[in-house]
Design a protein around this motif. Structure first.
Motif, short mmCIF file in Angstrom:
data_model
loop_
_atom_site.label_atom_id
_atom_site.label_comp_id
_atom_site.label_asym_id
_atom_site.label_seq_id
_atom_site.Cartn_x
_atom_site.Cartn_y
_atom_site.Cartn_z
N SER A 173 0.85 -1.19 0.00
CA SER A 173 0.00 0.00 0.00
C SER A 173 0.88 1.24 0.00
CB SER A 173 -0.89 -0.01 1.26
OG SER A 173 -1.30 1.31 1.57
N THR A 174 0.81 2.01 -1.09
CA THR A 174 1.65 3.22 -1.14
C THR A 174 1.18 4.23 -0.09
OG1 THR A 174 0.35 3.79 -3.10
CG2 THR A 174 2.64 3.12 -3.44
N GLY A 175 -0.13 4.23 0.22
CA GLY A 175 -0.60 5.12 1.28
C GLY A 175 0.05 4.77 2.61
N ILE A 214 2.11 17.21 3.64
CA ILE A 214 1.43 18.42 3.14
C ILE A 214 0.52 18.04 1.96
CG2 ILE A 214 1.83 20.66 2.03
CD1 ILE A 214 4.56 20.67 3.61
N VAL A 215 1.07 17.21 1.07
CA VAL A 215 0.32 16.80 -0.12
C VAL A 215 -0.88 15.92 0.27
CG1 VAL A 215 0.51 15.54 -2.31
CG2 VAL A 215 2.44 16.88 -1.49
N MET A 216 -0.64 14.97 1.18
CA MET A 216 -1.71 14.04 1.58
C MET A 216 -2.83 14.76 2.33
SD MET A 216 0.81 11.00 2.78
CE MET A 216 -0.31 9.64 3.09
N GLN A 247 -4.16 15.68 -2.36
CA GLN A 247 -3.52 15.64 -3.69
C GLN A 247 -2.60 14.41 -3.81
OE1 GLN A 247 -4.24 17.85 -6.11
NE2 GLN A 247 -5.71 18.76 -4.68
N LEU A 248 -2.00 14.23 -4.98
CA LEU A 248 -1.11 13.08 -5.20
C LEU A 248 0.35 13.47 -5.04
CD1 LEU A 248 -2.68 11.28 -8.31
CD2 LEU A 248 -3.06 10.82 -5.87
N VAL A 249 1.12 12.62 -4.41
CA VAL A 249 2.58 12.79 -4.31
C VAL A 249 3.15 12.58 -5.73
CG1 VAL A 249 4.67 11.81 -3.25
CG2 VAL A 249 2.57 12.06 -1.89
N VAL A 273 -7.36 -2.21 9.37
CA VAL A 273 -8.39 -1.21 9.07
C VAL A 273 -9.73 -1.70 9.62
CG1 VAL A 273 -9.60 -0.03 7.22
CG2 VAL A 273 -7.17 -0.50 6.99
N PHE A 274 -10.43 -0.83 10.36
CA PHE A 274 -11.75 -1.14 10.91
C PHE A 274 -12.76 -0.08 10.49
CE2 PHE A 274 -8.61 -2.91 13.87
CZ PHE A 274 -9.08 -4.21 14.04
N HIS A 275 -14.01 -0.32 10.87
CA HIS A 275 -15.05 0.70 10.69
C HIS A 275 -15.89 0.68 11.95
CE1 HIS A 275 -18.59 2.81 9.21
NE2 HIS A 275 -17.82 3.28 8.25
#
Ligand code: AP5
Length: 220
Positions: free
Chosen positions: A30-32, A51-53, A57-59, A136-138
């Motif tokens: 996962s790049t994120g 700052i970008v995230m 926006q995209l890196v 990851v949860f919800h």
């Protein structure tokens, strides 16, 4: 298995990649997550990426390609990988294609996770991730089970991502439409695109994904 999961923010890429990683023993890339690790480590890349995230926006493509080149060279990716959140632009897709062609390990399929944009806001507003294990949860649809422990034996340490607020989510969706959606035609033209309905329960979506994998295996 070399798979790309393509889909809007909140379509369930990370959730399903984590399940497939556990089941098939190939890493979720996962790049994120890689960028969030750099942010947490306070590296130069992390400071610039934050700052970008935070703006939705995209890196820059060259930075992302460098990150992916380094990640796919690690030994655990030799047996395959599930790309989650990469590629996100045509330049990234071209770069990935060239990298994998050099290695002689092309992508098996690109799975598009299709979902109604209205559902996405709800999914992202309720998302929580564990600071330690990254799961990851919800809060409504997928909370940790009562008493469930993290990998280190403690309770999960849940946090909300700073880019999951309503305004940034709107921006991320618009960036997805403009920069990432063109990849649908790009991969369809290469004969790699498979579509699945990403609505429904986690198990239902997972079954659809497994059906795609089974169809790839039987085609070989
Ligand atoms: P990234 O972390 O990749 O975010 P994203 O693509 O916006 O995707 P998300 O992580 O938001 O959603 P997801 O599809 O993984 O959904 P999830 O499974 O969590 O990127 C963040 C930022 O990093 C970008 O904005 C950009 O700035 C930068 N970046 C990253 N990669 C980059 C690249 N290649 N190039 C340039 N910049 C890059 O699910 C969401 C929620 O829904 C969870 O709570 C989950 O529990 C729940 N859920 C999932 N499935 C279901 C279901 N079937 N039913 C009910 N609830 C569900």
């Amino acid at each position: 298995m070399r798979l790309v999961l393509l889909g809007a923010p909140g379509s369930g890429k990370g959730t399903q990649a984590q399940r497939m990683q556990a089941r098939h023993g190939v890493p979720q890339v996962s790049t994120g997550d890689l960028l969030r690790e750099a942010v947490a480590a306070g590296t130069d890349l992390g400071r610039a990426a934050k700052i970008v995230m935070d703006a939705g926006q995209l890196v820059a493509d060259n930075i992302m390609l460098g990150i992916i080149r380094e990640r796919l060279a690690r030994p655990d990716a030799a047996r395959g990988f599930i790309l989650d959140g990469f590629p996100r632009t045509i330049v990234q897709a071209d770069g990935l294609g060239a990298l994998l062609a050099d290695l002689g390990t092309p992508i098996d399929a690109v799975v598009l996770m299709e979902i109604d944009p209205e559902v996405l806001q709800k999914r992202l507003a309720g998302r929580r991730s564990c600071r330690r294990c990254g799961r990851v949860f919800h809060i409504e649809t997928n909370p940790p089970k009562p008493g469930e422990r993290c990998t280190d034996g403690k309770l999960h340490d849940l946090f909300q991502r700073p880019d999951d607020n309503e305004e940034t989510v709107r921006e991320r969706l618009s960036v997805y439409c403009e920069r990432t959606q063109p990849l649908i035609d790009y991969y369809a033209r290469k004969g790699l695109l498979r579509r699945i309905d990403a609505a429904g329960t986690l198990d239902e979506v997972n079954s659809r994904l497994e059906a795609v994998l089974a169809s790839l295996t039987s085609a070989h």
